[in-house]
Design an enzyme around this catalytic site. Structure first.
Site, PDB file in Angstrom:
ATOM      1  N   HIS A  85       0.825  -1.220   0.000  1.00  0.00           N
ATOM      2  CA  HIS A  85       0.000   0.000   0.000  1.00  0.00           C
ATOM      3  C   HIS A  85       0.853   1.262   0.000  1.00  0.00           C
ATOM      4  O   HIS A  85       0.668   2.164   0.804  1.00  0.00           O
ATOM      5  CB  HIS A  85      -0.960  -0.026   1.197  1.00  0.00           C
ATOM      6  CG  HIS A  85      -2.099  -0.994   0.997  1.00  0.00           C
ATOM      7  ND1 HIS A  85      -2.144  -2.224   1.632  1.00  0.00           N
ATOM      8  CD2 HIS A  85      -3.184  -0.923   0.197  1.00  0.00           C
ATOM      9  CE1 HIS A  85      -3.235  -2.860   1.248  1.00  0.00           C
ATOM     10  NE2 HIS A  85      -3.895  -2.092   0.374  1.00  0.00           N
ATOM     11  N   HIS A  89       1.160   1.634  -5.647  1.00  0.00           N
ATOM     12  CA  HIS A  89      -0.212   1.105  -5.711  1.00  0.00           C
ATOM     13  C   HIS A  89      -1.188   2.216  -6.078  1.00  0.00           C
ATOM     14  O   HIS A  89      -2.080   2.031  -6.905  1.00  0.00           O
ATOM     15  CB  HIS A  89      -0.583   0.479  -4.362  1.00  0.00           C
ATOM     16  CG  HIS A  89      -2.041   0.143  -4.227  1.00  0.00           C
ATOM     17  ND1 HIS A  89      -2.669  -0.818  -4.991  1.00  0.00           N
ATOM     18  CD2 HIS A  89      -3.003   0.666  -3.428  1.00  0.00           C
ATOM     19  CE1 HIS A  89      -3.955  -0.889  -4.657  1.00  0.00           C
ATOM     20  NE2 HIS A  89      -4.181   0.010  -3.706  1.00  0.00           N
ATOM     21  N   HIS A 125      -6.632   7.287  -2.362  1.00  0.00           N
ATOM     22  CA  HIS A 125      -7.470   6.310  -1.657  1.00  0.00           C
ATOM     23  C   HIS A 125      -6.778   5.517  -0.554  1.00  0.00           C
ATOM     24  O   HIS A 125      -7.442   5.003   0.341  1.00  0.00           O
ATOM     25  CB  HIS A 125      -8.177   5.382  -2.655  1.00  0.00           C
ATOM     26  CG  HIS A 125      -7.367   4.182  -3.065  1.00  0.00           C
ATOM     27  ND1 HIS A 125      -6.377   4.242  -4.017  1.00  0.00           N
ATOM     28  CD2 HIS A 125      -7.412   2.902  -2.642  1.00  0.00           C
ATOM     29  CE1 HIS A 125      -5.847   3.042  -4.166  1.00  0.00           C
ATOM     30  NE2 HIS A 125      -6.449   2.206  -3.334  1.00  0.00           N
ATOM     31  N   ASP A 126      -5.449   5.367  -0.573  1.00  0.00           N
ATOM     32  CA  ASP A 126      -4.737   4.621   0.475  1.00  0.00           C
ATOM     33  C   ASP A 126      -3.635   5.457   1.120  1.00  0.00           C
ATOM     34  O   ASP A 126      -2.718   4.902   1.735  1.00  0.00           O
ATOM     35  CB  ASP A 126      -4.103   3.350  -0.124  1.00  0.00           C
ATOM     36  CG  ASP A 126      -5.093   2.188  -0.209  1.00  0.00           C
ATOM     37  OD1 ASP A 126      -4.982   1.374  -1.150  1.00  0.00           O
ATOM     38  OD2 ASP A 126      -5.989   2.100   0.666  1.00  0.00           O
ATOM     39  N   ASP A 253      -8.958  -1.204  -7.730  1.00  0.00           N
ATOM     40  CA  ASP A 253      -8.260  -1.596  -6.496  1.00  0.00           C
ATOM     41  C   ASP A 253      -8.055  -3.110  -6.459  1.00  0.00           C
ATOM     42  O   ASP A 253      -7.159  -3.604  -5.766  1.00  0.00           O
ATOM     43  CB  ASP A 253      -9.087  -1.143  -5.287  1.00  0.00           C
ATOM     44  CG  ASP A 253      -8.254  -0.929  -4.035  1.00  0.00           C
ATOM     45  OD1 ASP A 253      -8.829  -0.983  -2.939  1.00  0.00           O
ATOM     46  OD2 ASP A 253      -7.020  -0.721  -4.148  1.00  0.00           O
ATOM     47  N   GLN A 304      -4.073 -17.019  -3.779  1.00  0.00           N
ATOM     48  CA  GLN A 304      -4.391 -16.287  -5.001  1.00  0.00           C
ATOM     49  C   GLN A 304      -5.567 -16.911  -5.744  1.00  0.00           C
ATOM     50  O   GLN A 304      -6.453 -16.220  -6.243  1.00  0.00           O
ATOM     51  CB  GLN A 304      -3.171 -16.193  -5.927  1.00  0.00           C
ATOM     52  CG  GLN A 304      -2.142 -15.169  -5.461  1.00  0.00           C
ATOM     53  CD  GLN A 304      -2.755 -13.799  -5.213  1.00  0.00           C
ATOM     54  OE1 GLN A 304      -3.481 -13.272  -6.059  1.00  0.00           O
ATOM     55  NE2 GLN A 304      -2.534 -13.242  -4.037  1.00  0.00           N
ATOM     56  N   PHE A 307      -8.572 -15.950  -3.819  1.00  0.00           N
ATOM     57  CA  PHE A 307      -8.835 -14.506  -3.999  1.00  0.00           C
ATOM     58  C   PHE A 307      -9.479 -14.258  -5.356  1.00  0.00           C
ATOM     59  O   PHE A 307     -10.477 -13.542  -5.478  1.00  0.00           O
ATOM     60  CB  PHE A 307      -7.504 -13.757  -3.878  1.00  0.00           C
ATOM     61  CG  PHE A 307      -7.564 -12.268  -4.033  1.00  0.00           C
ATOM     62  CD1 PHE A 307      -6.742 -11.620  -4.944  1.00  0.00           C
ATOM     63  CD2 PHE A 307      -8.429 -11.503  -3.260  1.00  0.00           C
ATOM     64  CE1 PHE A 307      -6.773 -10.237  -5.078  1.00  0.00           C
ATOM     65  CE2 PHE A 307      -8.474 -10.123  -3.385  1.00  0.00           C
ATOM     66  CZ  PHE A 307      -7.643  -9.488  -4.303  1.00  0.00           C
TER      67      PHE A 307
HETATM   68  C1  LIG Z   1      -2.370  -9.495  -5.395  1.00  0.00           C
HETATM   69  O1  LIG Z   1      -3.075 -10.172  -4.353  1.00  0.00           O
HETATM   70  C2  LIG Z   1      -3.857  -9.430  -3.493  1.00  0.00           C
HETATM   71  C3  LIG Z   1      -4.018  -8.049  -3.575  1.00  0.00           C
HETATM   72  C4  LIG Z   1      -4.835  -7.385  -2.659  1.00  0.00           C
HETATM   73  C5  LIG Z   1      -5.493  -8.105  -1.656  1.00  0.00           C
HETATM   74  C6  LIG Z   1      -6.406  -7.445  -0.689  1.00  0.00           C
HETATM   75  N1  LIG Z   1      -7.037  -8.220   0.155  1.00  0.00           N
HETATM   76  N2  LIG Z   1      -7.909  -7.681   1.032  1.00  0.00           N
HETATM   77  C7  LIG Z   1      -8.857  -8.624   1.683  1.00  0.00           C
HETATM   78  C8  LIG Z   1      -8.090  -9.683   2.474  1.00  0.00           C
HETATM   79  C9  LIG Z   1      -9.103 -10.685   3.080  1.00  0.00           C
HETATM   80  N3  LIG Z   1      -9.985 -11.214   2.013  1.00  0.00           N
HETATM   81  C10 LIG Z   1     -10.072 -12.548   1.760  1.00  0.00           C
HETATM   82  O2  LIG Z   1      -9.539 -13.377   2.444  1.00  0.00           O
HETATM   83  C11 LIG Z   1     -10.878 -12.967   0.523  1.00  0.00           C
HETATM   84  N4  LIG Z   1     -10.621 -14.363   0.247  1.00  0.00           N
HETATM   85  C12 LIG Z   1     -11.535 -15.341   0.443  1.00  0.00           C
HETATM   86  O3  LIG Z   1     -12.621 -15.128   0.911  1.00  0.00           O
HETATM   87  C13 LIG Z   1     -10.995 -16.655  -0.037  1.00  0.00           C
HETATM   88  C14 LIG Z   1      -9.549 -16.319  -0.397  1.00  0.00           C
HETATM   89  C15 LIG Z   1      -9.460 -14.834  -0.256  1.00  0.00           C
HETATM   90  O4  LIG Z   1      -8.525 -14.114  -0.532  1.00  0.00           O
HETATM   91  C16 LIG Z   1     -10.709 -10.227   1.215  1.00  0.00           C
HETATM   92  C17 LIG Z   1      -9.728  -9.266   0.597  1.00  0.00           C
HETATM   93  C18 LIG Z   1      -7.976  -6.340   1.325  1.00  0.00           C
HETATM   94  O5  LIG Z   1      -8.804  -5.875   2.087  1.00  0.00           O
HETATM   95  C19 LIG Z   1      -6.919  -5.477   0.698  1.00  0.00           C
HETATM   96  C20 LIG Z   1      -7.302  -3.989   0.694  1.00  0.00           C
HETATM   97  C21 LIG Z   1      -8.273  -3.617  -0.365  1.00  0.00           C
HETATM   98  C22 LIG Z   1      -8.417  -4.346  -1.484  1.00  0.00           C
HETATM   99  C23 LIG Z   1      -7.826  -5.682  -1.673  1.00  0.00           C
HETATM  100  C24 LIG Z   1      -6.649  -5.962  -0.738  1.00  0.00           C
HETATM  101  C25 LIG Z   1      -5.327  -9.500  -1.568  1.00  0.00           C
HETATM  102  C26 LIG Z   1      -4.520 -10.161  -2.489  1.00  0.00           C
HETATM  103  O6  LIG Z   1      -4.294 -11.505  -2.490  1.00  0.00           O
HETATM  104  C27 LIG Z   1      -4.928 -12.293  -1.491  1.00  0.00           C
HETATM  105 MG   LIG Z   2      -7.531   0.654   0.778  1.00  0.00          MG
HETATM  106 ZN   LIG Z   3      -5.950   0.262  -2.576  1.00  0.00          ZN
END
Ligand SMILES: COc1ccc(C2=NN(C3CCN(C(=O)CN4C(=O)CCC4=O)CC3)C(=O)[C@@H]3CC=CC[C@H]23)cc1OC
Ligand SMILES: [Mg+2]
Ligand SMILES: [Zn+2]
Length: 373
Positions: A85, A89, A125-126, A253, A304, A307
């Site tokens: 962040h 980014h 935003h961040d 984002d 990943q 995600f």
């Molecule tokens: C390039 O790779 C990533 C980039 C950004 C994020 C962000 N992540 N997050 C949350 C974390 C918790 N979350 C989860 O665990 C969602 N999830 C499942 O439910 C199953 C597997 C999985 O990942 C929701 C997203 C953020 O809050 C960051 C801030 C804002 C946007 C995305 C960022 C995650 C990445 O790779 C996992």
């Molecule tokens: Mg943010």
């Molecule tokens: Zn961001």
């Protein structure tokens, strides 16, 4: 005066190389890491300044170029040196939303003020993000959680910091906007940045389907009138246009998996670094370790794939449907990137102890290094 401002907003001995990179400012494939290196670590300033010039926003809103640069350099310096962040980014998300706004479907959709607000929201935003999640700030009784009552803590903080910086006379690049325009810019920016809180993701996914269906219905009515703009979405209500901008910033984002693998894997390394540092702090504080934050049990490839499947692909599929066929490249990259991570998993030698695991993990990152070229 004008002549003291460098072509891309910042002094750099690599102006020719930066010019070559900035030729791709309208393309999804821009390498933001190269921009960061050749702009002397001023990717946010140079990307924002180049986009403002290209979109003629400096003339439209009678912006002082010097004050714009002053604001951008100050904003950039308030991004912290955290792995993910950081200001790169912000530059990445800003350039992404600029490209999304160029989609022909939006040719006649947004006002200049809404475009200014969207780019501003992306850039800020961040800002001042400390490299930990909202949940961590809440669980560790951080001052910021106290300040914002555990509600969208990071997003509220970035907005407050960004608008505080605008109060500096030398940085007030929107001084020539009317009071009404400043009010609208502030209103849209707040709405968009608050919507980047992942706790709002579910609500966005709930409404996106029916909202887009209503837009498509209107769009095909236009096309029946065989107007030349039958491709573009015309939204009469500012409320609807802001909803679209909110989704657009959320997509930007969450755009890492929509990029070429060599760029995407650099963002994966960075976010996992940031999550693992948070996990280290949670472990040493005896706190429960957050999802994907435990470097000792991390399965980067699985995270990943999860995600992409749980969050990124569903969102981008909704978005691509609305602007079909203009976001097929993003969907194709998501698919090939997911397949690459699935291949990494299928390729794993069966690991029966941690030492094997560590070795092969470092091997994987060497794999990724090769990809970076
Ligand atoms: C390039 O790779 C990533 C980039 C950004 C994020 C962000 N992540 N997050 C949350 C974390 C918790 N979350 C989860 O665990 C969602 N999830 C499942 O439910 C199953 C597997 C999985 O990942 C929701 C997203 C953020 O809050 C960051 C801030 C804002 C946007 C995305 C960022 C995650 C990445 O790779 C996992
Ligand atoms: Mg943010
Ligand atoms: Zn961001």
């Amino acid at each position: 005066s004008m002549d003291t401002i460098p072509r891309f907003g910042t002094e750099t001995p690599h102006e020719a190389k930066l010019a070559e990179l900035m030729d791709n400012i309208d393309a999804w494939g821009l390498n933001i890491f190269d921009v960061h290196n050749y702009s002397q670590s001023h990717s946010l300033t140079s990307v924002m300044y180049t986009i403002f010039k290209k979109r003629n926003l400096i003339e439209t809103f009678r912006i002082s170029p010097q004050k714009l640069i002053n604001y951008l350099v100050t904003l950039e310096s308030h991004y912290l040196d955290v792995p993910y962040h950081c200001s790169i980014h912000a530059a990445d998300v800003t350039q992404a939303i600029h490209v999304l706004l160029l989609i022909p479907s939006f040719e006649n959709t947004f006002t200049d003020l809404e475009i200014l607000a969207a780019l501003f929201a992306a850039a800020i935003h961040d800002v001042d993000h400390p490299g930990v999640t909202n949940q961590y700030l809440i669980n560790s009784d951080n001052e910021l959680a106290l300040m914002y009552n555990d509600t969208s803590v990071l997003e509220n903080h970035s907005l407050a910091v960004a608008f505080k910086l605008l109060q500096n006379e030398d940085c007030d690049f929107i001084e020539n906007l009317s009071d009404e325009q400043r009010k609208i810019l502030r209103q849209i920016s707040i709405d968009m940045v608050l919507a980047t809180d992942m706790s709002k993701h579910g609500a966005i996914m709930q409404t996106i389907q029916s909202f887009h269906q209503s837009l498509k219905a209107k769009q095909c009515k236009d096309s029946n009138s065989n107007s030349s703009t039958n491709d573009s979405l015309v939204l009469t209500e500012q409320k609807e246009r802001v909803q679209l901008l909110r989704e657009m910033l959320h997509c930007a984002d969450l755009s890492n998996p929509t990029k070429h693998l060599s760029i995407y894997t650099q963002w994966v390394d960075r976010i996992m670094d940031e999550f693992h540092y948070q996990g280290d702090r949670e472990r040493s504080a005896g706190m429960p370790i957050s999802p994907m934050c435990n470097r000792r049990t991390a399965d980067i490839e699985m995270a990943q794939i999860g995600f992409i499947q749980a969050i990124v692909e569903p969102l981008w599929q909704m978005w691509a449907q609305l602007v079909y066929p203009h976001c097929q490249q993003m969907l194709d990259n998501i698919d090939s990137n997911r397949q690459w991570y699935e291949y990494q998993i299928s390729n794993r030698s069966s690991r029966n102890n941690t030492s094997d695991k560590t070795t092969s993990q470092s091997h994987d990152s060497k794999e990724q290094d090769k990809l970076k070229g």
